[in-house]
Enzyme design. Structure first.
Site, PDB file in Angstrom:
ATOM      1  N   ASN A   1      24.163  37.018  28.972  1.00 23.57           N
ATOM      2  CA  ASN A   1      24.294  36.136  30.141  1.00 23.57           C
ATOM      3  C   ASN A   1      25.756  36.041  30.536  1.00 23.57           C
ATOM      4  OD1 ASN A   1      25.530  33.723  28.775  1.00 23.57           O
ATOM      5  ND2 ASN A   1      23.637  33.900  27.574  1.00 23.57           N
TER       6      ASN A   1
ATOM      7  N   LYS B   1      16.295  16.803  28.913  1.00 19.90           N
ATOM      8  CA  LYS B   1      16.685  17.716  27.817  1.00 19.90           C
ATOM      9  C   LYS B   1      17.236  16.940  26.631  1.00 19.90           C
ATOM     10  CE  LYS B   1      17.939  21.669  29.163  1.00 19.90           C
ATOM     11  NZ  LYS B   1      18.632  22.760  29.817  1.00 19.90           N
TER      12      LYS B   1
HETATM   13  O1  C5P Z   1      17.412  24.591  26.711  1.00 22.07           O
HETATM   14  P1  C5P Z   1      18.784  24.967  27.169  1.00 22.07           P
HETATM   15  O2  C5P Z   1      19.163  26.374  26.830  1.00 22.07           O
HETATM   16  O3  C5P Z   1      19.061  24.654  28.592  1.00 22.07           O
HETATM   17  O4  C5P Z   1      19.718  23.995  26.323  1.00 22.07           O
HETATM   18  C1  C5P Z   1      21.076  24.089  26.379  1.00 22.07           C
HETATM   19  C2  C5P Z   1      21.686  23.485  25.148  1.00 22.07           C
HETATM   20  O5  C5P Z   1      20.973  23.883  23.986  1.00 22.07           O
HETATM   21  C3  C5P Z   1      23.085  23.989  24.909  1.00 22.07           C
HETATM   22  O6  C5P Z   1      23.799  22.975  24.223  1.00 22.07           O
HETATM   23  C4  C5P Z   1      22.883  25.194  24.029  1.00 22.07           C
HETATM   24  O7  C5P Z   1      24.035  25.496  23.266  1.00 22.07           O
HETATM   25  C5  C5P Z   1      21.734  24.742  23.170  1.00 22.07           C
HETATM   26  N1  C5P Z   1      20.816  25.810  22.746  1.00 22.07           N
HETATM   27  C6  C5P Z   1      20.770  26.174  21.414  1.00 22.07           C
HETATM   28  N2  C5P Z   1      19.885  27.132  21.004  1.00 22.07           N
HETATM   29  C7  C5P Z   1      19.050  27.726  21.892  1.00 22.07           C
HETATM   30  C8  C5P Z   1      19.085  27.367  23.243  1.00 22.07           C
HETATM   31  C9  C5P Z   1      19.993  26.409  23.640  1.00 22.07           C
HETATM   32  O8  C5P Z   1      21.549  25.643  20.628  1.00 22.07           O
HETATM   33  N3  C5P Z   1      18.201  28.650  21.468  1.00 22.07           N
END
Ligand code: C5P
Length: 397
Positions: free
Chosen positions: A208, A337
């Site tokens: 990404n 979230k």
């Molecule tokens: O669900 P989303 O990806 O939007 O969530 C973002 C937050 O969750 C960020 O703090 C990211 O570092 C963390 N995250 C994580 N492991 C994942 C997905 C997101 O720690 N697999």
């Protein structure tokens, strides 16, 4: 806060030298004494009289000054302090120390000292980004010289970018941290940063656009407040800051393992843009193009690192902070979230293409806590990091 501490302050030649006067005032207000040194170029920007009047001590200017050598030699001057601060640190002063040259008093003191050195660089953007200065920065960091700033912004020369000297209050925090007196002294903070790379085969991966800039800035800001920082980073475009304990990973699974290996921590901040999915069975060999057409990639869900730490039954960090990159209804989605993941705070930002935030120098965040949503103004990522680090320090004390 700095009662009884002695700071040897070297003021180099740059327009930011005027801010060194304010720094002297803040240092003395915090209980420190200041031994001021003014380089020849520094004296073109601020007068010896202003410096000594504010410091309440004579200003040292010349290497071969018989009176001061008789009263206090330069070796003694360099060692009588608890910390040597160079503000502004010019490209020239940095180059001298990086190569061990000592043609004047300031550079001789830097070479002769046995105390920690903190530099607050200030120079034109192009000088800061010149390969020679970059090299010198790396050498100085490897030699244990700390650096605070520079900040990005409008410069006196009319250009824009990194090169502005850190503000005096910011230098004060870095001084406290260098002396082991910062508000996060003795605390361990874990930070994740950067994107993850999820392999398709040995040469291809899914990634990404995260640059890792916000995570790196945050790690630096936490370090400047005195924290011991464990920095778990995916393959980011921005290098990790010096003075933090770096662990490099590629995939989300590796990141989870690295995070678990670094716990316990007093606080954990998850700034990484972790891939939500990985390719279920990455091919061991490079997938060949052929008559069978494009491969169909079956995807599997990645572990949610933030949620797994936020929901730890035992040994959970006291403060768990997540980030939320959203493109619409930012505050609502982020609040949901926060509840879903079980973290204490969510730092939400709008990463819609038009904002230029992903990969850019600025960020506009909304901080979601148990008390509600706080909308912060659009700020440089460094400034967002400093504000967040200050809030983290307040929450842990
Ligand atoms: O669900 P989303 O990806 O939007 O969530 C973002 C937050 O969750 C960020 O703090 C990211 O570092 C963390 N995250 C994580 N492991 C994942 C997905 C997101 O720690 N697999």
């Amino acid at each position: 806060m700095l009662a009884g501490r002695r700071i040897l302050l070297i003021i180099g030649g740059g327009i930011a030298a005027y801010k060194a006067l304010e720094l002297i005032r803040l240092l003395r207000g915090a209980g420190a004494t200041v031994a001021p040194v003014l380089t020849r170029a520094g004296a073109e920007f601020v007068t010896p009289l202003s410096v000594s009047a504010l410091a309440g001590e004579a200003v040292h200017q010349a290497l071969f000054d018989l009176t001061s050598e008789a009263e206090m030699g330069h070796i003694q001057l360099s060692r009588a302090a608890d910390l040597v601060v160079v503000a502004p640190a010019t490209a020239d002063l940095m180059a001298k120390l990086a190569t061990g040259l000592a043609p004047d008093l300031a550079s001789t003191l830097l070479l002769a000292t046995d105390k920690p050195v903190l530099m607050a660089p200030a120079m034109n953007v192009r000088m800061w980004e010149h390969p020679a200065t970059r090299r010198n920065r790396d050498v100085l960091a490897a030699d244990g010289v700390r650096c605070v700033g520079p900040n990005a912004g409008e410069m006196a020369c009319g250009e824009f970018g990194p090169g502005r000297m850190a503000e005096p209050a910011q230098i004060m925090s870095a001084i406290a941290a260098a002396l082991g007196d910062g508000p996060l002294a003795g605390r361990h903070v874990l930070v994740t940063s950067g994107p993850t790379h999820e392999p398709i085969d040995p040469v291809r991966y899914i990634a990404n656009r995260s640059s890792g800039a916000q995570g790196a800035a945050l790690a630096a800001a936490l370090r400047d407040l005195g924290a011991r920082v464990s920095f778990v980073t995916g393959p980011a475009a921005v290098p990790p800051p010096p003075g933090v304990d770096v662990m490099r990973v590629d995939t989300a699974a590796q990141m989870l393992q690295a995070v678990q290996g670094r716990l316990p921590a007093d606080a954990a901040v998850f700034a990484a843009a972790v891939a939500d999915w990985r390719v279920q069975d990455a091919s061991a060999q490079k997938i060949k193009k052929g008559p069978q057409g494009p491969p169909r990639l079956a995807m599997a869900e990645n572990p949610d690192i933030l949620a797994s730490v936020a929901r730890m039954a035992e040994g959970r960090p006291r403060l768990v902070v997540g980030f939320a990159a959203e493109t619409e209804a930012v505050a609502e989605h982020a609040a949901a979230k926060r509840a879903r993941k079980g973290c204490d705070w969510i730092v939400a930002n709008d990463v819609s293409p038009g904002t230029g935030i992903m990969g850019g120098a600025e960020n506009a965040v909304t901080l979601i806590t148990a008390e509600g949503a706080e909308v912060w103004p659009r700020l440089a990522k460094d400034e967002v990091a400093r504000r967040l680090a200050t809030r983290i320090a307040a929450a842990l004390t």
